[in-house]
Design a protein around this motif. Structure first.
Motif, PDB file in Angstrom:
ATOM      1  N   LEU A   1       0.625  -1.669   0.319  1.00  0.00           N
ATOM      2  CA  LEU A   1      -0.199  -0.103   0.090  1.00  0.00           C
ATOM      3  C   LEU A   1       0.705   1.436  -0.110  1.00  0.00           C
ATOM      4  O   LEU A   1       0.440   2.466  -0.684  1.00  0.00           O
ATOM      5  N   MET A   2       1.889   1.033   1.165  1.00  0.00           N
ATOM      6  CA  MET A   2       2.847   2.160   0.375  1.00  0.00           C
ATOM      7  C   MET A   2       3.993   2.474  -0.377  1.00  0.00           C
ATOM      8  O   MET A   2       3.934   3.805  -0.838  1.00  0.00           O
ATOM      9  N   LEU A   3       3.862   1.188  -1.078  1.00  0.00           N
ATOM     10  CA  LEU A   3       4.870   1.887  -2.624  1.00  0.00           C
ATOM     11  C   LEU A   3       3.598   2.571  -3.682  1.00  0.00           C
ATOM     12  O   LEU A   3       3.429   3.182  -3.532  1.00  0.00           O
TER      13      LEU A   3
ATOM     14  N   LYS B   1      -6.248  -6.198  -5.787  1.00  0.00           N
ATOM     15  CA  LYS B   1      -7.594  -6.061  -5.588  1.00  0.00           C
ATOM     16  C   LYS B   1      -7.785  -5.721  -3.469  1.00  0.00           C
ATOM     17  O   LYS B   1      -8.636  -5.376  -2.832  1.00  0.00           O
ATOM     18  N   TRP B   2      -6.939  -6.225  -2.980  1.00  0.00           N
ATOM     19  CA  TRP B   2      -6.275  -5.952  -0.868  1.00  0.00           C
ATOM     20  C   TRP B   2      -7.032  -4.596  -0.646  1.00  0.00           C
ATOM     21  O   TRP B   2      -7.213  -3.783  -0.118  1.00  0.00           O
ATOM     22  N   HIS B   3      -6.544  -2.745  -1.726  1.00  0.00           N
ATOM     23  CA  HIS B   3      -6.310  -2.184  -1.512  1.00  0.00           C
ATOM     24  C   HIS B   3      -7.964  -1.170  -2.607  1.00  0.00           C
ATOM     25  O   HIS B   3      -7.494  -0.435  -2.652  1.00  0.00           O
ATOM     26  N   LYS B   4      -8.683  -1.549  -2.352  1.00  0.00           N
ATOM     27  CA  LYS B   4      -9.670  -1.212  -3.391  1.00  0.00           C
ATOM     28  C   LYS B   4      -9.870   0.046  -2.773  1.00  0.00           C
ATOM     29  O   LYS B   4     -10.260   0.983  -3.269  1.00  0.00           O
ATOM     30  N   LYS B   5     -10.252  -0.121  -1.237  1.00  0.00           N
ATOM     31  CA  LYS B   5     -11.211   1.243  -0.624  1.00  0.00           C
ATOM     32  C   LYS B   5      -9.556   2.300  -0.493  1.00  0.00           C
ATOM     33  O   LYS B   5      -9.563   3.504   0.170  1.00  0.00           O
ATOM     34  N   ASP B   6      -8.302   2.425  -1.189  1.00  0.00           N
ATOM     35  CA  ASP B   6      -7.513   2.674  -0.598  1.00  0.00           C
ATOM     36  C   ASP B   6      -6.750   3.831  -1.710  1.00  0.00           C
ATOM     37  O   ASP B   6      -6.592   4.937  -1.320  1.00  0.00           O
ATOM     38  N   PHE B   7      -7.862   3.789  -2.956  1.00  0.00           N
ATOM     39  CA  PHE B   7      -7.404   4.916  -3.972  1.00  0.00           C
ATOM     40  C   PHE B   7      -9.048   4.464  -4.783  1.00  0.00           C
ATOM     41  O   PHE B   7     -10.106   4.116  -4.896  1.00  0.00           O
ATOM     42  N   LYS B   8      -8.767   5.806  -5.152  1.00  0.00           N
ATOM     43  CA  LYS B   8     -10.234   6.041  -6.326  1.00  0.00           C
ATOM     44  C   LYS B   8      -9.793   5.593  -7.225  1.00  0.00           C
ATOM     45  O   LYS B   8      -8.690   5.427  -8.059  1.00  0.00           O
TER      46      LYS B   8
END
Ligand code: C2G
Length: 731
Positions: free
Chosen positions: A265-267, A305-312
Motif C-alpha cells: 500500500l505504501m508503494l 484488490k487488497w487496496h480497493k478502498k484505498d484509492f479513487k
C-alpha cells in the motif's frame, strides 16, 4: 545494563543536547556507545566532558563501512548491555524515558516502545514545553492514519503512509533477541534501513510492551541546505535506498500478509502521491526511465484488490497501467488524477482558485509598467519603507504611477491617490500579477505567479541585531521548511534596501544575497527625522494621541520572544516591565507610550494606569511614535537603530539577556560593547536609569557618536529619493 547507541556524522551543535539528556536519565545503569561515521568533528572535548558522566565509549567505523545502518550494527557489536536503545545524535530524551520503558518489561518482553515527540527546538529552552504531537505536517498530503498505540503493528508500522517514516527509535530492545535472530540493519541501504529492521523485530519478539508516557524527542532540521536530516534529502538522492527498503520489507515479512499488504500500500501511495508529481514536473529523466522500470518490477506483483478502498477510481486506473508496464498509458491516467485534484483544490481553496485564475487569465493581459503594489507588515498597516517611498512618489511624481496599497485592517488612513486591496483577495492576485513593481517590507508570498519582468523591492524592516535565517543554527524557526522558503523568496529580490554598510554585509550572509542585489540607500522611513517640519509634526501626533504637550514621553517598544507563542506566527506578550512602578516614579513628568511587536496577538490592558499610559500598538506608523518620544526603552528590537537617528537617549531593559543571547536567538554583536545605552536587568535599575537620564546621556555620549557613525551614516532625509531614482527611473 542498557547500551545506548548514538551514531554521529555531523551536527556537532546537536550532539551536546543529546548527550546531556543521557546524563540526566534517572535510570543510571547504562553505557553510551558513540559510533563515529568518518566525522570531521573533533571529539576530544566531548570525550573529556562525558567519559565518566555517561559511561561513554567512542568507536570509529572502520574505513570500509559508512552510513547509519553500519554505525548502528557496529554499536550493537560493541554493546555489553542486556538491552539496546538507539538514539540519533540530533535527538534527545526526557529524563525518565529509559526508566519508563524498562519498567514495562518483564522476563518475556523483548521490546518496549514509547511515543516520539517532534520538535525543532533546543533542549535547554524547551525541555518543559516540548512542541508538537506524535505526528507532523506531511508534505505531499500523505496523512497519518488512525492507529492504536498499544498495538505494536498498528502503532509502529501501520500508522504511516510513508515507508521512510517507520523508525526503530524510541524503543528498548532485548539484546539476546537481536543476537539470537541476528537482526541487522542492511548496510547496503544508505538512507532507510529502519523499516525492515522493525518488521523483523515485530515478527520475532516474544512480547512487546509500550508506555505512552515514555518520550523520545525527535528534532526536525530546518536547514535543508546546510544540514538536512536523512529523511529530508531529495527523492532523487534517496531513490535507490527507497527501492532497497521496499525489497527488504517484503523479504523479511516472510509471507506475512499483514506486513506485505501494508508495504504494498505504501508503494502504491508513493506512486499516486509522489511519483505522479515527479513525472508531471520532471526535471530528472530517470523518473520516466530507470525508476519507472524499477518501480514496475515491484508494483506488478502488488495485490491491487487488497487496496480497493484505498484509492479513487482514476488512481486505480493509473496503478493498473503502471502494473502493465505501459508508461505512456500510465502517464495519461496520471494527468487525469492530477486534474481532478487540482479542480478539487480550486473548489475548496480560494488561494488555489485565485492562482489558477491568475495563470489562465490575468497573466495573459499586458504588464503595467507604471503600476506599483505597496505592502507593509503583511498588510497590517501603511508604514515603514513602503509608506515613505509611496509618499515621495505622491509628492514628486503625482499621477505618474498607479499606486496600489495592500491593507487588511479597517481604519488605516492613507493619504494621496491610490487603490486599496485586501491581501490574498482575487484583486490582490490581479494587481500583483499585472504590476511591474512590488514594494514589500516583509517576505513576499510565493503563491502569486510572478512575471519575469516584475521588479521586487524588498525594503526589509530593520537593521539586524538578532541573527537571521542562514546565520542562525537550524533550531528555532517555527516551520521546518523555513530556510528553504526564505531561500526561494530571496532569489526573487531585485533590490534589497540597506541602511548602512553593516547591514549590507549581514544581509548578504543571512539571506544569501549577492552584493549587486543590495541598494545601500538608507531607510526612507527615517527621512522624517531629518525633515525641517519634524517638531511641528511631532506636536500634531502628540495631540492626536491625547498626550499633553508638557508631558515627556518614554517609549517602551520590546520585541517578541521565540518561546512565547500560542501557535505559528501568533506570539504571546508576557509583561516584562512593571508599569505600576514606573507610574509611581514618573507620572508627574512623563507618559509611558507602549507598543507591542506586530507578531504579538495579545492586547494590552492599560485601564488601571489612567493617563500615564498610551497604547501605541495599533498605531500604524512607528516613525510617528519615535518622533514624539524623548526616551526609548527597548530590549532586542531593531527599533533602536532607527531611533538613534534622533540622537535621543536609549535604555535597554534586557531582563532575560542570557537566555535570549544563548538560547533563543543569538546576536550579531556584543550588546554590552556596542550599544549607546546601558543594559538594565531589573526594574530598579531601569527606574534608576530613568531618574538619572541626563547623567547616562553624558556617560554614553562617545558611544552614541560611534554608534551613530556606524549605523546611521547614510540616513540624511533623502533615502526615499535615492530609492525612487534608482528603482523607478533606473538612475
Ligand atoms: N516594531 C514595532 N513595534 C515593536 C517592535 C518592532 O512596530 N514593539 C517594528 C519596527 O518597525 C521594527 C520592526 O518591527 O523596526 C522589526 O522589529 P524587531 O523587534 O527588530 O523584530 P523582527 O520583526 O524580528 O525584525 O532586521 C531586523 C530583524 O528582521 C528583526
Amino acid at each position: 545494563m542498557v547500551s545506548i547507541i548514538v551514531t554521529h556524522k555531523r551536527s556537532m551543535h546537536y550532539l551536546k543536547d543529546c548527550l546531556d539528556s543521557i546524563a540526566d536519565q534517572t535510570f543510571k545503569d547504562y553505557e553510551t556507545i558513540l559510533v563515529l561515521d568518518h566525522t570531521e568533528d573533533d571529539m576530544a572535548d566531548i570525550e573529556k566532558e562525558y567519559k565518566d558522566k555517561i559511561n561513554l565509549k567512542i568507536y570509529e567505523l572502520p574505513e570500509d563501512k559508512t552510513g547509519v545502518a553500519a554505525a548502528r550494527n557496529y554499536g550493537v557489536d560493541k554493546a555489553c548491555g542486556e538491552y539496546i536503545f538507539f538514539l540519533d545524535n540530533d535527538d534527545y530524551l526526557y529524563n525518565d524515558t529509559i526508566k519508563q520503558l524498562l519498567d514495562k518489561m518483564d522476563d518475556e518482553t523483548d521490546m518496549s516502545y514509547g511515543l516520539i515527540h517532534h520538535t525543532w527546538f533546543m533542549r535547554s529552552a524547551y525541555n518543559d514545553e516540548q512542541q508538537g504531537e506524535d505526528t507532523e505536517d506531511n508534505e505531499e498530503d500523505i496523512r497519518l492514519i488512525e492507529y492504536d498505540f498499544s498495538d505494536p503493528f498498528d502503532f509502529l508500522y501501520n500508522r504511516f503512509m510513508k515507508l521512510k517514516k517507520v523508525t526503530v527509535l524510541g524503543a528498548v530492545y532485548r539484546k539476546s533477541m537481536i543476537d539470537k535472530y541476528n537482526i541487522r540493519f542492511n548496510e547496503d541501504n544508505e538512507h532507510y534501513p529502519d523499516a525492515a529492521y522493525l518488521i523483523t523485530v515485530l515478527k520475532k519478539a516474544r512480547k512487546i510492551t509500550s508506555d505512552i508516557e515514555a518520550r523520545y524527542v525527535k528534532r526536525h532540521h530546518n536547514d535543508l541546505y546546510g544540514n538536512p536530516a536523512l529523511t529530508q534529502l531529495s527523492k532523487e538522492v534517496t531513490m535507490p535506498s527507497y527501492l532497497k527498503m521496499y525489497d527488504d520489507c517484503i523479504k523479511v515479512s516472510e509471507g506475512d500478509e499483514k506486513f506485505i499488504k501494508k508495504t504494498e500500500l505504501m508503494l502504491c501511495k508513493f506512486i499516486t502521491l509522489v511519483y505522479i508529481k515527479k513525472i508531471r514536473y520532471m526535471k530528472d529523466e530517470r523518473w520516466a526511465n530507470e525508476w519507472f522500470d524499477e518501480i514496475y518490477k515491484r508494483v506488478k506483483d502488488v495485490h491491487l484488490k487488497w487496496h480497493k478502498k484505498d484509492f479513487k477510481m482514476d488512481e486505480k486506473a493509473m496503478l493498473k497501467a503502471f502494473m502493465e508496464g505501459d508508461f505512456n498509458k500510465m502517464q495519461k491516467k496520471s494527468v487525469r488524477v492530477l486534474f481532478r485534484r487540482k479542480v478539487k483544490r480550486i473548489i475548496i481553496n480560494s488561494r488555489a482558485r485565485n492562482k489558477a485564475i491568475t495563470l489562465h487569465i490575468f497573466s495573459k493581459l499586458s504588464l503595467k509598467e507604471n503600476w506599483i503594489v505597496f505592502e507593509s507588515f503583511y498588510g497590517r498597516n501603511c508604514s515603514g519603507q513602503p509608506k515613505y517611498i509611496y509618499q515621495y512618489l505622491q509628492e514628486n511624481y503625482p499621477g505618474k504611477f498607479k499606486c496600489i496599497w495592500v491593507v487588511d485592517r479597517r481604519g488605516i488612513v492613507i493619504n494621496g491617490k491610490y487603490k486599496r486591496i485586501k491581501r490574498m483577495s482575487l484583486r490582490y492576485f490581479y494587481y500583483m500579477n499585472r504590476s511591474k513593481y512590488w514594494v514589500n517590507n516583509m517576505r513576499q508570498p510565493m503563491v502569486i505567479p510572478r512575471r519575469p519582468e516584475t521588479k521586487l523591492v524588498a525594503t526589509w524592516h530593520g537593521t539586524p541585531l538578532k541573527r537571521l535565517v542562514f546565520d542562525m543554527d537550524d533550531v528555532h524557526a517555527f516551520n521546518p521548511r523555513y530556510k528553504n522558503i526564505v531561500y526561494r523568496q530571496t532569489r526573487q529580490w531585485d533590490y534589497m534596501l540597506s541602511d548602512n554598510p553593516y547591514s549590507t554585509e549581514k544581509f548578504q550572509s543571512c539571506f544569501r544575497l549577492e552584493r549587486s542585489q543590495i541598494l545601500e540607500s538608507g531607510y526612507p522611513a527615517n527621512d522624517p527625522f531629518y525633515a525641517e517640519d519634524r517638531d511641528e509634526r511631532a506636536k500634531k501626533i502628540k495631540k492626536k494621541l491625547g498626550i499633553p504637550e508638557d508631558k515627556k514621553v518614554i517609549f517602551y517598544a520590546p520585541t517578541w520572544r521565540d518561546d512565547q507563542f500560542y501557535d505559528e506566527g501568533e506570539y504571546k506578550y508576557e509583561q516584562g516591565i512593571d508599569i505600576k512602578k514606573l507610574q509611581e516614579n514618573f507620572s508627574d513628568e512623563y507618559v509611558l507610550l507602549m507598543r507591542l511587536h506586530y507578531f504579538i496577538v495579545d492586547q494590552l490592558d492599560l485601564k488601571q494606569y489612567g493617563d500615564f499610559t498610551v497604547d501605541g500598538s495599533r498605531y500604524d506608523d512607528i516613525t510617528d511614535l519615535y518622533l514624539i518620544s524623548d526616551i526609548l526603552v527597548t530590549d532586542y528590537s531593531s527599533v533602536f537603530f532607527d531611533f538613534a537617528n534622533l540622537r535621543r537617549p536609549m535604555l535597554f531593559y534586557t531582563y532575560d539577556y542570557d537566555k535570549y543571547k544563548d538560547v533563543l536567538h543569538g546576536f550579531y554583536f556584543d550588546m554590552n560593547k556596542e550599544l549607546p545605552g546601558p543594559l538594565l536587568m531589573t526594574m530598579d535599575e531601569l527606574v534608576d536609569a530613568l531618574k538619572n537620564i541626563d547623567k547616562i546621556t553624558e556617560q554614553y555620549k562617545d558611544k552614541y557618536d560611534e554608534f551613530y557613525d556606524k549605523f546611521c551614516c547614510i540616513d540624511d532625509g533623502h533615502a526615499a529619493e535615492r530609492v525612487v531614482k534608482t528603482v523607478f527611473f533606473n538612475d
